[in-house]
Design an enzyme around this catalytic site. Structure first.
Site, PDB file in Angstrom:
ATOM      1  N   ASN A  12       0.816  -1.215   0.000  1.00  0.00           N
ATOM      2  CA  ASN A  12       0.000   0.000   0.000  1.00  0.00           C
ATOM      3  C   ASN A  12       0.849   1.265   0.000  1.00  0.00           C
ATOM      4  OD1 ASN A  12      -2.453   1.620   2.109  1.00  0.00           O
ATOM      5  ND2 ASN A  12      -2.577   1.347  -0.082  1.00  0.00           N
ATOM      6  N   ARG A  15       1.430   0.938  -5.892  1.00  0.00           N
ATOM      7  CA  ARG A  15       0.362   0.778  -6.877  1.00  0.00           C
ATOM      8  C   ARG A  15      -1.013   1.183  -6.365  1.00  0.00           C
ATOM      9  NH1 ARG A  15       1.361  -5.357  -8.098  1.00  0.00           N
ATOM     10  NH2 ARG A  15       1.707  -5.238  -5.861  1.00  0.00           N
TER      11      ARG A  15
END
Length: 162
Positions: A12, A15
């Site tokens: 996290n 992307r």
């Protein structure tokens, strides 16, 4: 009625926050911010509380897309009830999310669960590559930008608002 979207990748920080920021930007441009909410999460806990990766921030800044206040978090059981669309950036993340559902004893989530590249079938790849490892943030941005446009169209069709 609101649509709630969750993008999921491994840590996290690359992307999924890129997808979150790009989707928020596109939603705002379409004047649908009051109808669509966007978030992101990871399946791994290495970067909890950290802002997006420098490569993600740099690219978002270049495109004048805000990433203010974004911090890495883990996918939570409550996400399966809160989100209508859970979009995994690769097939491994999809397996991990399905495993989380199973471990939580949630047999059927109301969310539509799929991989990001299902939005771009003509690209011929199954996963959005992780730029954390190869540094190719511009290619990931290209995929994310195109895929978010397709997702927005899908949500507009699903929710019957254009």
């Amino acid at each position: 009625m609101k649509a709630h979207i969750l993008f999921v990748c491994l840590g996290n920080i690359c992307r999924s926050p890129m997808a979150e920021a790009v989707m928020r930007h596109q939603v705002e441009q379409a004047h649908l911010a009051d109808r669509i909410e966007v978030d992101s999460a990871g399946t791994g806990d290495w970067h909890l509380g950290h802002p997006p990766h420098e490569g993600t921030r740099k690219l978002l800044d270049q495109h004048q897309i805000s990433h203010q206040g974004m911090k890495a978090r883990l996918v939570a059981e409550s996400d399966f009830e809160s989100f209508d669309y859970i979009v995994c950036l690769d097939t491994k993340n999809l397996r991990d999310v399905r495993e989380l559902l199973e471990k939580a004893g949630i047999e059927e989530s109301g969310a539509k669960l799929f991989t990001f590249m299902e939005l771009l079938p003509d690209r011929g790849i199954a996963d959005v590559p992780d730029p954390y490892y190869d540094g190719n943030f511009p290619f990931v941005f290209e995929l994310v930008d195109s895929g978010c446009k397709e997702l927005l169209k899908r949500i507009q069709a699903d929710m019957k608002f254009v």
